[in-house]
Design an enzyme around this catalytic site. Structure first.
Site, PDB file in Angstrom:
ATOM      1  N   HIS A  71      -2.103  -1.643  -4.515  1.00 44.63           N
ATOM      2  CA  HIS A  71      -3.674  -1.617  -4.658  1.00 44.63           C
ATOM      3  C   HIS A  71      -4.309  -0.280  -4.457  1.00 44.63           C
ATOM      4  O   HIS A  71      -3.478   0.602  -4.389  1.00 44.63           O
ATOM      5  CB  HIS A  71      -4.329  -2.349  -3.472  1.00 44.63           C
ATOM      6  CG  HIS A  71      -4.321  -2.064  -2.054  1.00 44.63           C
ATOM      7  ND1 HIS A  71      -4.779  -2.586  -1.040  1.00 44.63           N
ATOM      8  CD2 HIS A  71      -3.523  -0.965  -1.492  1.00 44.63           C
ATOM      9  CE1 HIS A  71      -4.380  -2.030   0.146  1.00 44.63           C
ATOM     10  NE2 HIS A  71      -3.744  -0.860  -0.237  1.00 44.63           N
ATOM     11  N   SER A  98       0.737  -1.150   0.033  1.00 42.07           N
ATOM     12  CA  SER A  98      -0.116   0.062  -0.097  1.00 42.07           C
ATOM     13  C   SER A  98       0.791   1.335  -0.127  1.00 42.07           C
ATOM     14  O   SER A  98       1.746   1.443  -0.899  1.00 42.07           O
ATOM     15  CB  SER A  98      -0.888  -0.070   1.281  1.00 42.07           C
ATOM     16  OG  SER A  98      -1.924   0.891   1.120  1.00 42.07           O
TER      17      SER A  98
END
Length: 193
Positions: free
Chosen positions: A123, A98
């Site tokens: 993501h 992330s």
């Protein structure tokens, strides 16, 4: 138990005891070893600014083992990395997911590294909303803009087409260190200093 190790160093004036993080800071090493939140961001930003003030010509080494966290806290670190004069070398040790992965790929070009058994994950941003329909719509627009901005940044830093990045970030997209190198997130997989 969350004990921080100490090291003892001999100096001209005698022995000096440091917590390990302060000792590493002397070597221009900053570690992110947890979720990225406001407290972590404040500490990392302070260390980056301190190291720039100490020597604006020497590289700073940012070691990352983080599942990600708050985007606002992450952007505080990322913007400071871009603001300061020294190059920031990044190294994934363990896991960079992330916003941890965004910090990893935002290191100075040619100076982004991963250890061989590292794992990297990108993501789309996570978020939630509650309240009246108008408030939910405002939050949704903000998250969609953030998603676009992050995808654009990943594409620019990796050289991947934005369409591929948008597709890959629809879900959690995990990569080995070698796969992250092929993707353009890191420049090399290192086994020795």
């Amino acid at each position: 138990m969350n004990a921080i190790p100490y090291v003892v160093e001999q100096t001209k004036l005698g022995e000096r005891s440091y917590d390990i993080y302060s000792r590493l800071l002397k070597d221009r090493i900053v570690i992110i070893g947890s979720e990225i939140n406001d407290q972590v961001a404040s500490s990392v930003v302070a260390q980056l600014l301190f190291l720039e003030a100490e020597d604006a010509e020497k590289d700073i080494f940012l070691y990352i083992n983080s599942p990600g966290g708050s985007t606002t806290a992450g952007f505080a670190i990322l913007d400071t990395m871009n603001l300061i004069k020294p190059d920031v070398q990044t190294l994934c040790m363990g896991f960079a997911a992330s916003f941890g992965a965004l910090l990893l790929l935002s290191g100075a070009k040619g100076k982004r590294f991963a250890l061989p058994n590292s794992e990297i994950m990108i993501h789309q941003p996570l978020g939630g909303a509650q309240g009246q329909a108008t408030e939910i719509e405002i939050t949704a627009k903000r998250i969609l803009k953030l998603k676009h901005d992050i995808n654009k940044m990943i594409a620019e830093k990796t050289g991947q087409p934005i369409e591929r990045v948008a597709h890959d970030t629809e879900r959690d997209y995990f990569m080995t260190a070698e796969e992250a190198k092929a993707y353009g997130i890191v420049d090399d997989v290192v086994t020795k200093k």
